[in-house]
Scaffold this motif. Structure first.
Motif, mmCIF file in Angstrom:
data_model
loop_
_atom_site.group_PDB
_atom_site.id
_atom_site.type_symbol
_atom_site.label_atom_id
_atom_site.label_comp_id
_atom_site.label_asym_id
_atom_site.label_seq_id
_atom_site.Cartn_x
_atom_site.Cartn_y
_atom_site.Cartn_z
ATOM 1 N N GLN A 11 17.174 -12.010 9.469
ATOM 2 C CA GLN A 11 15.812 -11.916 8.932
ATOM 3 C C GLN A 11 14.840 -11.759 10.088
ATOM 4 O OE1 GLN A 11 13.808 -15.174 6.801
ATOM 5 N NE2 GLN A 11 13.205 -13.690 5.224
ATOM 6 N N ASP A 12 14.036 -10.712 9.959
ATOM 7 C CA ASP A 12 13.073 -10.341 10.995
ATOM 8 C C ASP A 12 11.733 -11.015 10.703
ATOM 9 O OD1 ASP A 12 11.634 -8.939 12.903
ATOM 10 O OD2 ASP A 12 11.612 -7.056 11.802
ATOM 11 N N PHE A 13 11.033 -11.453 11.716
ATOM 12 C CA PHE A 13 9.681 -12.009 11.569
ATOM 13 C C PHE A 13 8.709 -10.944 12.052
ATOM 14 C CE2 PHE A 13 10.046 -16.730 10.845
ATOM 15 C CZ PHE A 13 11.369 -16.668 10.440
ATOM 16 N N THR B 281 4.083 -6.093 13.332
ATOM 17 C CA THR B 281 4.564 -5.679 14.655
ATOM 18 C C THR B 281 5.909 -4.980 14.467
ATOM 19 O OG1 THR B 281 5.941 -7.624 15.060
ATOM 20 C CG2 THR B 281 3.601 -7.845 15.558
ATOM 21 N N GLY B 282 6.520 -4.608 15.569
ATOM 22 C CA GLY B 282 7.887 -4.067 15.481
ATOM 23 C C GLY B 282 8.884 -5.157 15.132
ATOM 24 N N GLY B 283 8.475 -6.430 15.184
ATOM 25 C CA GLY B 283 9.378 -7.561 14.919
ATOM 26 C C GLY B 283 9.275 -8.547 16.071
ATOM 27 N N LEU C 248 23.795 1.976 9.968
ATOM 28 C CA LEU C 248 22.867 2.092 8.840
ATOM 29 C C LEU C 248 22.261 0.708 8.616
ATOM 30 C CD1 LEU C 248 21.602 3.844 6.619
ATOM 31 C CD2 LEU C 248 23.483 3.165 5.118
ATOM 32 N N TYR C 249 20.956 0.688 8.495
ATOM 33 C CA TYR C 249 20.229 -0.580 8.400
ATOM 34 C C TYR C 249 19.435 -0.574 7.102
ATOM 35 C CZ TYR C 249 15.878 -3.193 9.827
ATOM 36 O OH TYR C 249 14.762 -3.975 9.913
ATOM 37 N N GLY C 250 19.870 -1.405 6.176
ATOM 38 C CA GLY C 250 19.148 -1.536 4.913
ATOM 39 C C GLY C 250 18.159 -2.674 5.030
ATOM 40 N N PHE D 181 15.468 2.419 4.483
ATOM 41 C CA PHE D 181 16.692 2.546 5.271
ATOM 42 C C PHE D 181 16.325 3.031 6.661
ATOM 43 C CE2 PHE D 181 19.029 3.047 1.176
ATOM 44 C CZ PHE D 181 19.930 2.018 1.387
ATOM 45 N N ASN D 182 17.055 2.522 7.651
ATOM 46 C CA ASN D 182 16.926 3.046 9.005
ATOM 47 C C ASN D 182 18.302 3.513 9.450
ATOM 48 O OD1 ASN D 182 14.100 2.323 9.358
ATOM 49 N ND2 ASN D 182 14.837 0.243 9.290
ATOM 50 N N VAL D 183 18.331 4.565 10.240
ATOM 51 C CA VAL D 183 19.625 5.151 10.632
ATOM 52 C C VAL D 183 20.045 4.664 12.019
ATOM 53 C CG1 VAL D 183 19.432 7.140 9.116
ATOM 54 C CG2 VAL D 183 18.421 7.247 11.407
ATOM 55 N N ARG D 184 19.517 3.537 12.397
ATOM 56 C CA ARG D 184 19.744 2.914 13.707
ATOM 57 C C ARG D 184 19.857 1.420 13.463
ATOM 58 N NH1 ARG D 184 15.014 0.181 13.686
ATOM 59 N NH2 ARG D 184 13.392 1.164 12.473
ATOM 60 N N LEU D 185 20.086 0.657 14.517
ATOM 61 C CA LEU D 185 20.044 -0.800 14.379
ATOM 62 C C LEU D 185 18.594 -1.265 14.389
ATOM 63 C CD1 LEU D 185 22.886 -1.966 16.797
ATOM 64 C CD2 LEU D 185 22.936 -1.924 14.307
ATOM 65 N N GLY D 186 18.344 -2.406 13.777
ATOM 66 C CA GLY D 186 17.010 -2.996 13.831
ATOM 67 C C GLY D 186 16.757 -3.589 15.207
ATOM 68 N N ASP D 187 15.503 -3.682 15.551
ATOM 69 C CA ASP D 187 15.116 -4.343 16.780
ATOM 70 C C ASP D 187 14.016 -5.322 16.386
ATOM 71 O OD1 ASP D 187 14.442 -5.114 19.310
ATOM 72 O OD2 ASP D 187 14.058 -3.112 20.091
ATOM 73 N N PRO D 188 14.250 -6.611 16.336
ATOM 74 C CA PRO D 188 15.215 -7.389 17.120
ATOM 75 C C PRO D 188 16.590 -7.646 16.510
ATOM 76 C CG PRO D 188 13.684 -8.868 16.029
ATOM 77 C CD PRO D 188 13.241 -7.482 15.671
ATOM 78 N N GLU D 189 16.856 -7.273 15.258
ATOM 79 C CA GLU D 189 18.099 -7.716 14.615
ATOM 80 C C GLU D 189 19.351 -7.352 15.419
ATOM 81 O OE1 GLU D 189 15.591 -6.056 13.188
ATOM 82 O OE2 GLU D 189 15.463 -6.418 11.031
ATOM 83 N N ALA D 190 19.290 -6.209 16.136
ATOM 84 C CA ALA D 190 20.445 -5.796 16.945
ATOM 85 C C ALA D 190 20.784 -6.850 17.995
ATOM 86 C CB ALA D 190 20.134 -4.474 17.647
HETATM 87 N N1 GLY Z 1 13.100 -4.949 12.760
HETATM 88 C C1 GLY Z 1 12.409 -3.829 12.248
HETATM 89 C C2 GLY Z 1 12.925 -2.533 12.699
HETATM 90 O O1 GLY Z 1 13.766 -2.449 13.566
HETATM 91 O O2 GLY Z 1 12.492 -1.522 12.166
#
Ligand code: GLY
Length: 440
Positions: free
Chosen positions: A212-214, A226-228, A273-275, A289-298
């Motif tokens: 879970q991203d903040f 923000t971007g996270g 794939l990032y849902g 959907f994102n076709v990359r990893l999340g940042d910061p989740e990665a």
């Molecule tokens: N954590 C949000 C993103 O990577 O788009």
């Protein structure tokens, strides 16, 4: 194996660390928009260039005879870097340009879900005239206003959060229409958001622990998007506010979306794939959907990934991934970004940061570098998320407390962070919020 990596943020430092967990048998070549000091330490060679410059990336990776290239950010994927490198026989972790429309074109994504998946979407409408926006808002009530293309996670605005009235909604619609000529309107979703990311290899979808991203700038979800600012994950791979059915449903949507995009484009999807999902009282819905990893989740998931990463990603990229080969350490994780005080507003003045890396490592935590460069007199921030502290352990609450204890002593006064990422009380509040929503 000669491995290439595109990108220079925190996500890519986390990927590079995982690639280099065991001494690399060959070499790591990194291409990014700045020299990330953490990645440079691990890379055999690093070069700077625009991640939109397909020709430059092609020249760099082809001339250096890559076996495998891992693409971090979405921009080069949407510009078609995977297709370009694959045409030279290079294995790529990253979907094709046609498949990257899942992230690059939000109407394409909704339409694909509508035609193939038939679940997971709120009510939505592609709008080209203000009258049509007016009709939709009167039909559904509260809405989210979404530009169709990339916005760096900061372009979406939601009624009840970023604005309140129908008039304000229409003003926002008008602003996007005058820029883009088109806007996506969606029914506002109420619930708890979560990130479910997966490795995908020719129809095989191997999910990672839920994170879970903040997203908001300040504690208590105050301030701008923000971007996270940080993320956490739990040792059971799920979130305490999710039911088993929620998780099953999100995985079913991921699988059906992969099947759909492969059928639509006539090619196997090979990459991340990032849902970004939300659990609502009506079930799980896709936010995007994102076709990359999340940042910061990665940063969270890479700290837990328990495989031989070069071999594993090579299998993702050549379509031979076996679902059972994916393993994660069954622990929780917390990642907190340290950012310049004004972030997410852009800053003109870049500051020098003095950080005691040894102390971070001695506490059993690690550091991930993002928007910073190394100067002779210290680290210099570039304006965006500077660096992250990440920890793993039994539960998110105790890791968060450990990071706080450390940051109380060593955080440079030019940077700030969110204290509440992974905090036990905040997680409990989210569980209660979901329980109340489900009861209502
Ligand atoms: N954590 C949000 C993103 O990577 O788009």
């Amino acid at each position: 194996m000669r491995i290439g990596l595109i990108g220079s943020g925190g996500r890519e430092h986390a990927i590079a660390k995982s690639l280099c967990h065991f001494p690399l048998k060959d070499a790591l070549f990194v291409y990014g928009s700045h020299l990330n000091p953490g990645i440079s330490k691990l890379a055999t060679y690093s070069t700077i260039g625009s991640v939109q410059d397909i020709q430059k990336m092609e020249d760099y990776f082809v001339s250096n005879k890559m076996d495998l290239v891992v693409v971090g950010p979405e921009v080069p994927l949407i510009a078609g870097v995977s297709d370009c490198l694959r045409a030279h026989g290079i294995k790529v972790v990253g979907p094709s340009k046609a498949q990257a429309k899942l992230e690059g074109d939000k109407v394409f994504m909704r339409d694909l879900l509508h035609r193939y998946v038939k679940k997971g979407s709120p009510r939505w409408k592609e709008v080209r005239e203000i009258e049509s926006a007016c009709d939709f808002i009167h039909e559904v009530g509260q809405v989210a206003v979404k530009p169709i293309g990339l916005t760096g996670g900061k372009g979406v605005s939601v009624m009840g959060i970023h604005f309140q009235t129908v008039e304000e909604a229409l003003e926002r619609v008008q602003t996007v229409l005058s820029q883009d000529g088109v806007v996506l309107l969606e029914e506002r979703l109420i619930g708890e958001e979560f990130s479910r990311m997966a490795f995908v290899s020719d129809g095989i979808v191997s999910p990672m622990p839920v994170a879970q991203d903040f997203k908001y700038a300040f504690d208590g979800d105050e301030g701008d998007m923000t971007g996270g600012m940080g993320a956490y994950s739990n040792s059971n791979g799920s979130m305490p506010f999710l039911t088993e059915n929620d998780l099953k449903e999100s995985d079913s949507i991921l699988q059906m979306t992969v099947d759909a995009i492969e059928e639509e484009t006539g090619e196997g999807y090979r990459g991340f794939l990032y849902g970004q999902f939300i659990a609502t009282t009506n079930g799980v819905r896709v936010i995007e959907f994102n076709v990359r990893l999340g940042d910061p989740e990665a940063i969270n998931v890479m700290a837990l990934l328990d495989v031989d990463t070069p071999e594993f990603l090579s299998a993702v990229a050549d379509g031979s991934l076996k679902k059972e080969s994916l393993k994660f350490i069954p622990q929780a994780s917390v990642c907190k970004y340290l950012v310049p005080a004004a972030y997410p507003k852009s800053v003109d003045e870049h500051v020098l940061v003095d950080l005691d890396e040894g102390r971070i490592v001695n506490e059993g935590l690690s550091i991930i570098f993002a928007s910073v460069i190394q100067r002779s007199n210290g680290l210099q921030t570039l304006g965006s998320r500077a660096l992250a502290i990440v920890g793993t352990g039994d539960d998110a609450g105790s890791i968060s407390a450990k990071i706080e204890k450390l940051l109380d002593r060593i955080e440079p006064n030019t940077l700030r962070h969110r204290r509440d990422v992974g905090d036990t009380r905040i997680i409990q509040e989210k569980v209660q919020k979901m329980e109340e929503l489900r009861k209502s």
